[in-house]
Design a protein around this motif. Sequence first.
Motif, PDB file in Angstrom:
ATOM      1  N   ASP A 175     -27.427 -10.544  -3.286  1.00  0.00           N
ATOM      2  CA  ASP A 175     -26.028 -10.519  -2.909  1.00  0.00           C
ATOM      3  C   ASP A 175     -25.312 -11.626  -3.679  1.00  0.00           C
ATOM      4  O   ASP A 175     -25.651 -12.795  -3.561  1.00  0.00           O
ATOM      5  N   ASP A 218     -33.126  -5.849   1.069  1.00  0.00           N
ATOM      6  CA  ASP A 218     -32.046  -5.008   0.525  1.00  0.00           C
ATOM      7  C   ASP A 218     -31.958  -5.081  -1.000  1.00  0.00           C
ATOM      8  O   ASP A 218     -30.994  -4.624  -1.594  1.00  0.00           O
ATOM      9  N   ARG A 235     -29.590  -2.494  -2.758  1.00  0.00           N
ATOM     10  CA  ARG A 235     -28.382  -2.985  -3.408  1.00  0.00           C
ATOM     11  C   ARG A 235     -28.272  -2.410  -4.815  1.00  0.00           C
ATOM     12  O   ARG A 235     -27.197  -1.995  -5.248  1.00  0.00           O
ATOM     13  N   ARG A 236     -29.396  -2.373  -5.526  1.00  0.00           N
ATOM     14  CA  ARG A 236     -29.387  -1.823  -6.881  1.00  0.00           C
ATOM     15  C   ARG A 236     -29.135  -0.326  -6.861  1.00  0.00           C
ATOM     16  O   ARG A 236     -28.447   0.211  -7.721  1.00  0.00           O
ATOM     17  N   ARG A 244     -27.823   1.339  -4.320  1.00  0.00           N
ATOM     18  CA  ARG A 244     -26.723   1.650  -3.400  1.00  0.00           C
ATOM     19  C   ARG A 244     -27.187   2.627  -2.311  1.00  0.00           C
ATOM     20  O   ARG A 244     -26.644   3.708  -2.132  1.00  0.00           O
ATOM     21  N   ARG A 250     -27.328   2.981   1.514  1.00  0.00           N
ATOM     22  CA  ARG A 250     -26.715   2.333   2.667  1.00  0.00           C
ATOM     23  C   ARG A 250     -26.849   3.179   3.924  1.00  0.00           C
ATOM     24  O   ARG A 250     -27.311   4.311   3.871  1.00  0.00           O
ATOM     25  N   GLU A 299     -23.881  -0.497   5.611  1.00  0.00           N
ATOM     26  CA  GLU A 299     -24.697  -1.665   5.278  1.00  0.00           C
ATOM     27  C   GLU A 299     -25.863  -1.204   4.415  1.00  0.00           C
ATOM     28  O   GLU A 299     -26.231  -0.040   4.437  1.00  0.00           O
ATOM     29  N   PHE A 300     -26.457  -2.133   3.717  1.00  0.00           N
ATOM     30  CA  PHE A 300     -27.619  -1.782   2.911  1.00  0.00           C
ATOM     31  C   PHE A 300     -28.842  -1.637   3.795  1.00  0.00           C
ATOM     32  O   PHE A 300     -29.067  -2.455   4.698  1.00  0.00           O
TER      33      PHE A 300
END
Length: 423
Positions: A3, A356, A360-361, A363, A365, A375-376
């Motif tokens: 993040d 996450d 995150r990479r 996406r 969620r 949210e992730f």
Amino acid sequence: MLDRKLTRKDPEKVRKGVAARGVDFDIDGFLELDERMRDLIQETEKLKHRRNTVSKEISALKKQGADASALMEEMKENSGRIKETDGELKEMEERIAGLELGIPNIPHDSVPYGTCDADNPEVRRWGEIPELPEKPLPHDEIGEKLGILDMSAGSLISGRGFVVLRGDGARLSRALVSLMLDIHREQGYEELAIPYLVNRDSMIGTGQLPKMEEDMYHCEKDDLYLIPTAEVPVTNIYRDAVLDGENLPMKATAFSPCFRREAGSYGQETKGMIRVHQFDKVEMVRWTLPEKSYEDLEILLDDACAVLQALELPYRVIELCSGDLSFSAAKCYDIETWAPGSDRWLEVSSCSNFEDFQARRARIRFKREKGAKPEFVHTLNGSGLALPRIIVTIFELNQTPTGKIRIPKALVPYMGGQEYIEA
RNA sequence: GGAGAGGUGGCCGAGCGGCUGAAGGCAUCCGCCUGCUAAGCGGUUGUAGGGUUAACACUCUACCGAGGGUUCGAAUCCCUCCCUCUCCGCCA
């Protein structure tokens, strides 16, 4: 991917986490770049705001039939400026994103500090190592003797690091896959059959790229990668998706061959089928709630161990220290079986919590409820299990004084009732 | 590989280069009304990033498959790419 806000807010934490893995990363340089980018964002947004308001004025003037050429002249210049700063901004974003993709995950607080595999603590053991002949044979000798492993055919048709299983050897391999998938299906995993070639986005999503590019087989013509593990296609089936929180945890299992260039591994490691360029594996993946992911890791580990218990193969679980963690993992257990003929423990499974980092990479969620903010998710995966080393273990551990191989009971039905492999 | 059609919000679907973050419908949530059900009325509901805030809030920017271009101004015009569908060809 971490993040970015965390890196801004608590650079010390990131610095320490990265350092614990023995990775050198210039956090300060990164933050400085980030700061400059935000300044630039403000500058361009001011210009764009001006463009938006003046455009409306021009429109209004034109409607009244008035002359707007002065404003249009000004806007021409403004547009030029926007093009410049936008270009700069894009360049900077690419630089930052590039750097960001190279930052490894931060080890979880519970991960022991260490620099290499010698520092990995053993967590537990299961099973007894059975009585064996004076000098247990290594698997490749057993396999060649019984005609079920053909190393030279492998190198003939493909090259070093490729093997051919024959007859009962091939059947054993197929039986193992079926047994493993059946076990995981009963544990509640959705069985998937997935592509073995994936695009670049998928490889970035799970974290193999850009870091491990050298280890991947790549088909240039189509820009597709041969998967190094089913983790890649399976985890990515929910790339860019927003999952329903009520369905979590979601879990899937899949069989696949795995392709690894293994650039830079030589010597004893590569003997027989312990380290090969193509091997079969059954993989498990879980998508879970952030607050539940460490509970899930223990369950995942148990789900993998269940296979070894079914096969009656003694094993030990070790926990990877900070310096031995893979790029994307926050915490990881390895499961190893004892191979007496090779006189060593063999890693047959790796169970990791990525938190996450992958989500995150890629996406991935979820929403806790209808109107909630996405949210992730946390993603986890574990081998359940890697085939060749299980075969190695079965060969070496279950060899009889008369030169046969005893087939584990759970596998017998999958082998058409056959209890031994013999010449 | 060739020919055509298309990609717009959770879904369906409209959209003259400016008044469109986007009509209309469905769905969502809130309120009103109706003694249940159905219907009706009013309102609400995207994502990301920046600024600001203790926080609620506020504000700006971007996003109509992706990336470029034209223009004072692009969902709308032009180019490239990706994906989906139909037909043809090729092939397990």
